[in-house]
Design a protein around this motif. Sequence first.
Motif, PDB file in Angstrom:
ATOM      1  N   SER A 152     -32.459   4.866  40.296  1.00  0.00           N
ATOM      2  CA  SER A 152     -32.046   6.141  40.882  1.00  0.00           C
ATOM      3  C   SER A 152     -31.545   7.066  39.787  1.00  0.00           C
ATOM      4  CB  SER A 152     -30.929   5.906  41.903  1.00  0.00           C
ATOM      5  OG  SER A 152     -30.241   7.110  42.170  1.00  0.00           O
ATOM      6  N   PRO A 153     -32.027   8.308  39.733  1.00  0.00           N
ATOM      7  CA  PRO A 153     -31.561   9.226  38.684  1.00  0.00           C
ATOM      8  C   PRO A 153     -30.065   9.505  38.753  1.00  0.00           C
ATOM      9  CG  PRO A 153     -32.860  10.399  40.339  1.00  0.00           C
ATOM     10  CD  PRO A 153     -33.040   8.941  40.601  1.00  0.00           C
ATOM     11  N   MET A 154     -29.503   9.513  39.953  1.00  0.00           N
ATOM     12  CA  MET A 154     -28.069   9.752  40.077  1.00  0.00           C
ATOM     13  C   MET A 154     -27.276   8.579  39.510  1.00  0.00           C
ATOM     14  SD  MET A 154     -28.895  12.521  41.336  1.00  0.00           S
ATOM     15  CE  MET A 154     -27.263  13.223  41.245  1.00  0.00           C
ATOM     16  N   ASP A 155     -27.727   7.360  39.789  1.00  0.00           N
ATOM     17  CA  ASP A 155     -27.079   6.178  39.226  1.00  0.00           C
ATOM     18  C   ASP A 155     -27.231   6.154  37.706  1.00  0.00           C
ATOM     19  OD1 ASP A 155     -26.418   5.425  41.783  1.00  0.00           O
ATOM     20  OD2 ASP A 155     -27.992   3.910  41.964  1.00  0.00           O
ATOM     21  N   THR A 156     -28.385   6.600  37.218  1.00  0.00           N
ATOM     22  CA  THR A 156     -28.627   6.624  35.777  1.00  0.00           C
ATOM     23  C   THR A 156     -27.656   7.572  35.075  1.00  0.00           C
ATOM     24  OG1 THR A 156     -30.967   6.083  36.065  1.00  0.00           O
ATOM     25  CG2 THR A 156     -30.347   7.162  34.002  1.00  0.00           C
ATOM     26  N   ARG A 157     -27.422   8.729  35.667  1.00  0.00           N
ATOM     27  CA  ARG A 157     -26.481   9.674  35.065  1.00  0.00           C
ATOM     28  C   ARG A 157     -25.078   9.081  35.013  1.00  0.00           C
ATOM     29  NH1 ARG A 157     -28.225  15.293  38.206  1.00  0.00           N
ATOM     30  NH2 ARG A 157     -30.394  15.370  37.450  1.00  0.00           N
ATOM     31  N   ALA A 158     -24.693   8.406  36.089  1.00  0.00           N
ATOM     32  CA  ALA A 158     -23.363   7.789  36.118  1.00  0.00           C
ATOM     33  C   ALA A 158     -23.252   6.691  35.066  1.00  0.00           C
ATOM     34  CB  ALA A 158     -23.081   7.234  37.514  1.00  0.00           C
ATOM     35  N   LEU A 159     -24.313   5.879  34.925  1.00  0.00           N
ATOM     36  CA  LEU A 159     -24.307   4.810  33.932  1.00  0.00           C
ATOM     37  C   LEU A 159     -24.249   5.392  32.521  1.00  0.00           C
ATOM     38  CD1 LEU A 159     -24.534   1.822  33.190  1.00  0.00           C
ATOM     39  CD2 LEU A 159     -27.032   2.039  33.357  1.00  0.00           C
ATOM     40  N   ALA A 160     -24.961   6.485  32.289  1.00  0.00           N
ATOM     41  CA  ALA A 160     -24.955   7.122  30.969  1.00  0.00           C
ATOM     42  C   ALA A 160     -23.549   7.539  30.576  1.00  0.00           C
ATOM     43  CB  ALA A 160     -25.889   8.321  30.956  1.00  0.00           C
ATOM     44  N   ASP A 161     -22.781   8.044  31.524  1.00  0.00           N
ATOM     45  CA  ASP A 161     -21.399   8.464  31.239  1.00  0.00           C
ATOM     46  C   ASP A 161     -20.534   7.259  30.863  1.00  0.00           C
ATOM     47  OD1 ASP A 161     -22.034  11.101  31.760  1.00  0.00           O
ATOM     48  OD2 ASP A 161     -21.330  11.041  33.846  1.00  0.00           O
ATOM     49  N   ILE A 162     -20.720   6.149  31.582  1.00  0.00           N
ATOM     50  CA  ILE A 162     -19.943   4.938  31.292  1.00  0.00           C
ATOM     51  C   ILE A 162     -20.285   4.399  29.904  1.00  0.00           C
ATOM     52  CG2 ILE A 162     -19.587   2.525  31.963  1.00  0.00           C
ATOM     53  CD1 ILE A 162     -20.088   3.412  34.869  1.00  0.00           C
ATOM     54  N   LEU A 163     -21.572   4.377  29.569  1.00  0.00           N
ATOM     55  CA  LEU A 163     -21.995   3.862  28.267  1.00  0.00           C
ATOM     56  C   LEU A 163     -21.526   4.770  27.140  1.00  0.00           C
ATOM     57  CD1 LEU A 163     -25.645   2.650  29.025  1.00  0.00           C
ATOM     58  CD2 LEU A 163     -23.532   1.322  29.013  1.00  0.00           C
ATOM     59  N   ALA A 164     -21.532   6.079  27.372  1.00  0.00           N
ATOM     60  CA  ALA A 164     -21.107   7.022  26.337  1.00  0.00           C
ATOM     61  C   ALA A 164     -19.657   6.790  25.947  1.00  0.00           C
ATOM     62  CB  ALA A 164     -21.315   8.456  26.821  1.00  0.00           C
ATOM     63  N   GLU A 165     -18.851   6.371  26.913  1.00  0.00           N
ATOM     64  CA  GLU A 165     -17.443   6.070  26.622  1.00  0.00           C
ATOM     65  C   GLU A 165     -17.314   4.896  25.659  1.00  0.00           C
ATOM     66  OE1 GLU A 165     -15.686   5.376  30.396  1.00  0.00           O
ATOM     67  OE2 GLU A 165     -15.708   7.494  31.004  1.00  0.00           O
ATOM     68  N   ARG A 166     -18.363   4.069  25.589  1.00  0.00           N
ATOM     69  CA  ARG A 166     -18.371   2.921  24.673  1.00  0.00           C
ATOM     70  C   ARG A 166     -19.218   3.207  23.439  1.00  0.00           C
ATOM     71  NH1 ARG A 166     -17.741   0.645  29.905  1.00  0.00           N
ATOM     72  NH2 ARG A 166     -16.702  -1.399  29.951  1.00  0.00           N
ATOM     73  N   ASN A 167     -19.551   4.469  23.235  1.00  0.00           N
ATOM     74  CA  ASN A 167     -20.339   4.907  22.083  1.00  0.00           C
ATOM     75  C   ASN A 167     -21.755   4.316  22.104  1.00  0.00           C
ATOM     76  OD1 ASN A 167     -20.474   6.583  19.809  1.00  0.00           O
ATOM     77  ND2 ASN A 167     -20.073   4.871  18.407  1.00  0.00           N
ATOM     78  N   VAL A 168     -22.309   4.175  23.288  1.00  0.00           N
ATOM     79  CA  VAL A 168     -23.682   3.702  23.472  1.00  0.00           C
ATOM     80  C   VAL A 168     -24.455   4.788  24.197  1.00  0.00           C
ATOM     81  CG1 VAL A 168     -25.150   2.001  24.637  1.00  0.00           C
ATOM     82  CG2 VAL A 168     -23.031   1.273  23.521  1.00  0.00           C
ATOM     83  N   GLN A 169     -25.643   5.107  23.690  1.00  0.00           N
ATOM     84  CA  GLN A 169     -26.466   6.159  24.273  1.00  0.00           C
ATOM     85  C   GLN A 169     -27.522   5.553  25.211  1.00  0.00           C
ATOM     86  OE1 GLN A 169     -25.661   9.425  23.630  1.00  0.00           O
ATOM     87  NE2 GLN A 169     -23.978   8.424  22.523  1.00  0.00           N
TER      88      GLN A 169
END
Length: 306
Positions: A109-126
Amino acid sequence: MSMRIGFIGLGQMGFPMFLNLLGKRLDTNTEMVGYDKSSDHMAGLRRDWPDAAPYLAQDEAALADLDVIITMLPNGAAVRESLLGSADNPALVDRLASNATVIDMSSSSPMDTRALADILAERNVQLLDAPVSGSVPKAREGTLAIMVGGATDIVERMRPIFMAMGSKLIPTGAVGSAHGMKALNNYVYAAGLLAMSEALLLGKALDLDLSVLIDVMNASSGRNVATETKAKQHMLHGGDFKAGFGLRLMAKDLGIAASLREHAGFNPPQLDLCLSLWQQACEQLPPEADNTEIYRYMAARLGAYL
């Protein structure tokens, strides 16, 4: 480009993609490791593919210190669990190399993907979302079309990885955009396959030559991927109904497309009908049914003869 690359999800699509990536390693210093959570499946791969066996992880611990992790899993929930862990498993994302990149090639789901991207960015992962278009044969041939959403500089840095598995790369914009486009593309394909199936049943009732009917469609405005690559190849005249994409996977992608209506604020009626028919087919057909089986399902539903 020297890096350590992991691939999670070695199923019908994932394993041939992994083999292509393995066979076209970008640098002699590039390390590759593949993993699937099914130990039985991994044992079978080691037995049947001895050349690939040295690159198959013995356990999830082998996925530490990766620069790039590629996921090819059934859905976004499985991707999230594999990266963020659960009560029983530690978070893989915390064991990746600094500034690592996650490439989700699943249909999510694109909405879930955006949320996951934000979580990963907090860990310095793109995160890049990079779903594919094409069935198992194209995965084997390395000719998949790959959509990719995410930062342009990261997409370009990962381009050699993508081109080891596919023949066409289409940047789609921000993170989540590729998953959105994949879901909408599959909706249009599913609707076309469904419409073609109904047209073939009507043609059969009129005693038309169905091969000629397909020729007419392919030379006219009714042409689509289903008429060009599914009808004669897999569905008509004792076809094998093995086009390489599961009926349940199609229903799942339709469900993702339908979920976008909440964000859009309206309910497309044809999408709603299409999803309903595919879900009903899932209830009637065996778990391993190919997407082309929608033709036989509609024949039974309508009391028509093949």
